[in-house]
Design a protein around this motif. Structure first.
Motif, PDB file in Angstrom:
ATOM      1  N   ASP A  54       0.437   5.254  -3.950  1.00  0.00           N
ATOM      2  CA  ASP A  54      -0.584   4.574  -3.072  1.00  0.00           C
ATOM      3  C   ASP A  54      -0.319   3.345  -2.710  1.00  0.00           C
ATOM      4  OD1 ASP A  54      -1.869   6.586  -3.656  1.00  0.00           O
ATOM      5  OD2 ASP A  54      -3.564   5.617  -5.149  1.00  0.00           O
ATOM      6  N   HIS A  55      -0.353   3.180  -1.142  1.00  0.00           N
ATOM      7  CA  HIS A  55      -0.009   1.910  -0.532  1.00  0.00           C
ATOM      8  C   HIS A  55       1.564   1.462  -0.631  1.00  0.00           C
ATOM      9  CE1 HIS A  55      -4.293   1.614  -1.693  1.00  0.00           C
ATOM     10  NE2 HIS A  55      -3.798   1.351  -2.987  1.00  0.00           N
ATOM     11  N   HIS A  56       2.337   2.400  -1.186  1.00  0.00           N
ATOM     12  CA  HIS A  56       3.676   2.237  -0.895  1.00  0.00           C
ATOM     13  C   HIS A  56       4.365   2.699   0.397  1.00  0.00           C
ATOM     14  CE1 HIS A  56       7.679   0.933  -2.300  1.00  0.00           C
ATOM     15  NE2 HIS A  56       7.931   2.165  -2.049  1.00  0.00           N
ATOM     16  N   ASP A  57       5.445   1.894   0.992  1.00  0.00           N
ATOM     17  CA  ASP A  57       5.827   2.287   2.349  1.00  0.00           C
ATOM     18  C   ASP A  57       7.209   2.117   2.099  1.00  0.00           C
ATOM     19  OD1 ASP A  57       6.279   2.520   4.943  1.00  0.00           O
ATOM     20  OD2 ASP A  57       5.156   0.932   5.595  1.00  0.00           O
ATOM     21  N   ASN A  58       7.967   3.333   2.448  1.00  0.00           N
ATOM     22  CA  ASN A  58       9.497   3.231   2.434  1.00  0.00           C
ATOM     23  C   ASN A  58      10.186   3.411   4.026  1.00  0.00           C
ATOM     24  OD1 ASN A  58      11.881   6.016   1.162  1.00  0.00           O
ATOM     25  ND2 ASN A  58      12.000   3.696   1.493  1.00  0.00           N
ATOM     26  N   ARG A  59       9.647   2.411   4.494  1.00  0.00           N
ATOM     27  CA  ARG A  59      10.312   2.403   6.043  1.00  0.00           C
ATOM     28  C   ARG A  59      10.830   1.080   5.988  1.00  0.00           C
ATOM     29  NH1 ARG A  59       5.317   3.322   9.946  1.00  0.00           N
ATOM     30  NH2 ARG A  59       4.151   2.158   8.050  1.00  0.00           N
ATOM     31  N   ASP A  60      12.116   1.036   7.171  1.00  0.00           N
ATOM     32  CA  ASP A  60      12.454  -0.214   7.526  1.00  0.00           C
ATOM     33  C   ASP A  60      11.193  -1.067   7.814  1.00  0.00           C
ATOM     34  OD1 ASP A  60      13.850  -2.199   8.594  1.00  0.00           O
ATOM     35  OD2 ASP A  60      14.921  -1.103   9.888  1.00  0.00           O
ATOM     36  N   ILE A  61      11.282  -2.219   7.585  1.00  0.00           N
ATOM     37  CA  ILE A  61      10.061  -3.319   7.538  1.00  0.00           C
ATOM     38  C   ILE A  61      10.088  -3.553   8.951  1.00  0.00           C
ATOM     39  CG2 ILE A  61      11.415  -5.326   6.914  1.00  0.00           C
ATOM     40  CD1 ILE A  61       7.737  -4.749   6.186  1.00  0.00           C
ATOM     41  N   ALA A  62      11.222  -3.587   9.773  1.00  0.00           N
ATOM     42  CA  ALA A  62      11.133  -3.880  11.226  1.00  0.00           C
ATOM     43  C   ALA A  62      10.544  -2.928  12.116  1.00  0.00           C
ATOM     44  CB  ALA A  62      12.675  -4.019  11.521  1.00  0.00           C
TER      45      ALA A  62
END
Ligand SMILES: C[S@@+](CC[C@H](N)C(=O)[O-])C[C@H]1O[C@@H](n2cnc3c(N)ncnc32)[C@H](O)[C@@H]1O
Length: 405
Positions: A54-62
């Motif tokens: 939940d609420h975790h994001d595995n993308r380049d922050i850019a």
């Protein structure tokens, strides 16, 4: 008071989250972790395994649109430090001098563009930030401070060695805590120096008063002019910035509690797998790498001859002192100058286990279980000492509640 909502950037395996959860009063509403250039996202997988997806994001922050980052009260992150030069990204619009370094501008972007920017920030980096780059010492920190001023934040910073406060690792890192200026309720730079979050969390004595510096607001001009002729950085190991005014000084830690040593965190020998033992035949090589050297060497490519020298490292590592800094290359069998080597009986020697590396960072045992051992060591080399964040977290809730009243 309701829990403070946290966005954790550059989350790794969640050191900030662990520390804040231990402090109490925080709820992570967004986390982002992406390892550039890797198909398998080991750290993100561990994060999800421990804390849920939940609420975790595995993308380049850019690549994350700011509207996809939910409202939060505190933004935290240990942003990657390799190769960075913050200011060169200003001159070079593409900003690719050291690709990881430009990530500071991602933090900046989220703070600048978010419809409800957070009340506080807690950032972590290496202490080299105080004096980089070599030709213009302190410029990178000056640019960060001035850009935070431009975004409406007051800032405190401090270089903290975890072992100085009774924790098991000699790991010196710079912590930067920011507060939106309207929450400072009239607190001046002088007051923030002595009554801010870092001052509250880490008792100190003043060693040397540094200069006060009025920063330029124009980042380009600041970047061009800051400390052009200075050989030394004007920044001490502690400081504050309020409305562009920087006060800085050198402080020394004050700690009266017990210390934790490398010996304290070792697993019983019976639990240490054989893979961590150093075969007798390899000890000579380890001793050589750890030892003092003065030798003539040649660059194999062009035959260029030079003298190489370095001092001796303790071998094995002393068990009655806190551990040394865990580096990302700490795992794996290959002999190395930088890996810890311990011996409990003075006869047999071994490397540290993944659990012992986790303990040096005050992570729970087996937090990173499920990844190969060299990766587990890599995570711990990237991570932080959780006890530091816990102390900051406690002091920050007090500071925040005070601002609410
Ligand atoms: C210094 S480590 C922080 C470790 C973390 N504090 C912990 O306790 O594990 C920086 C992290 O940023 C991640 N990272 C690097 N570039 C990134 C990017 N472009 N977007 C998101 N994360 C990135 C790295 O993979 C690394 O895990």
């Amino acid at each position: 008071m309701p829990a403070l909502r946290v966005a954790e950037l550059f989350a790794g395996v969640g050191g900030f989250r662990l520390g804040l959860e231990q402090a109490g009063g925080y709820q992570v509403v967004y986390s982002n972790q992406w390892e550039p250039g890797r198909r398998k996202q080991h750290a993100s997988a561990i994060y999800v395994q421990r804390f849920g997806a939940d609420h975790h994001d595995n993308r380049d922050i850019a690549s994350v649109p700011v509207e996809e980052v939910p409202d939060h009260d505190v933004l935290v992150g240990g942003f990657p430090c390799q190769d960075y030069s913050v200011a060169s990204t200003l001159r070079n619009a593409r900003g690719l001098v050291g690709r990881k370094g430009v990530l500071w501008w991602q933090i900046h972007r989220l703070l600048r563009d978010h419809p409800h920017p957070p009340a506080h920030l807690v950032l972590e980096n290496v202490d080299r930030l105080l004096s980089s780059p070599a030709g213009q010492r302190g410029r990178d920190l000056a640019v960060m401070l001035s850009s935070l001023w431009g975004l409406g934040y007051a800032v405190e910073w401090r270089v903290i060695n975890a072992a100085d406060y009774g924790m098991p690792q000699r790991r010196r890192r710079m912590f930067l805590v920011g507060h939106r200026i309207e929450r400072m309720s009239g607190m001046t730079a002088e007051l923030l120096q002595d009554h801010g979050v870092l001052a509250g969390a880490f008792p100190f004595a003043v060693k040397r008063q540094g200069p006060s510096i009025q920063l330029e607001a124009d980042l380009r001009k600041l970047s061009d002019r800051f400390n052009r002729d200075g050989r030394r950085s004007p920044f001490g190991n502690a400081g504050v910035m309020v409305n562009g005014l920087v006060l800085t000084r050198d402080v020394s830690p004050v700690h009266t509690g017990p210390a934790t040593t490398l010996g304290d965190i070792l697993q019983p020998e019976k639990d240490v797998p054989a893979a961590f033992r150093i075969p007798r035949g390899e000890l000579k090589r380890w001793r050589y790498l750890k030892g003092a050297k003065r030798e003539a060497r040649k660059v194999s490519r062009n035959g260029f001859a030079y003298h190489y020298s370095e001092g001796a490292m303790a071998f094995p590592d002393p068990l009655d002192k806190p551990g040394r800094t865990v580096v990302t290359g700490e795992g794996g069998k290959a002999p190395s100058r930088f890996k810890h080597v311990v011996s409990v009986d003075g006869k047999r020697f071994r490397r540290l286990t993944p659990i012992e590396l986790e303990r040096l960072n005050m992570f729970p045992d087996d937090h990173t279980a499920g990844s190969p051992d060299t990766w587990r060591a890599f995570f711990m080399g990237n991570a932080l000492v959780v006890g530091i964040v816990e102390r900051i977290g406690r002091a920050l809730t007090v500071f925040h509640d005070h601002g609410e009243r």
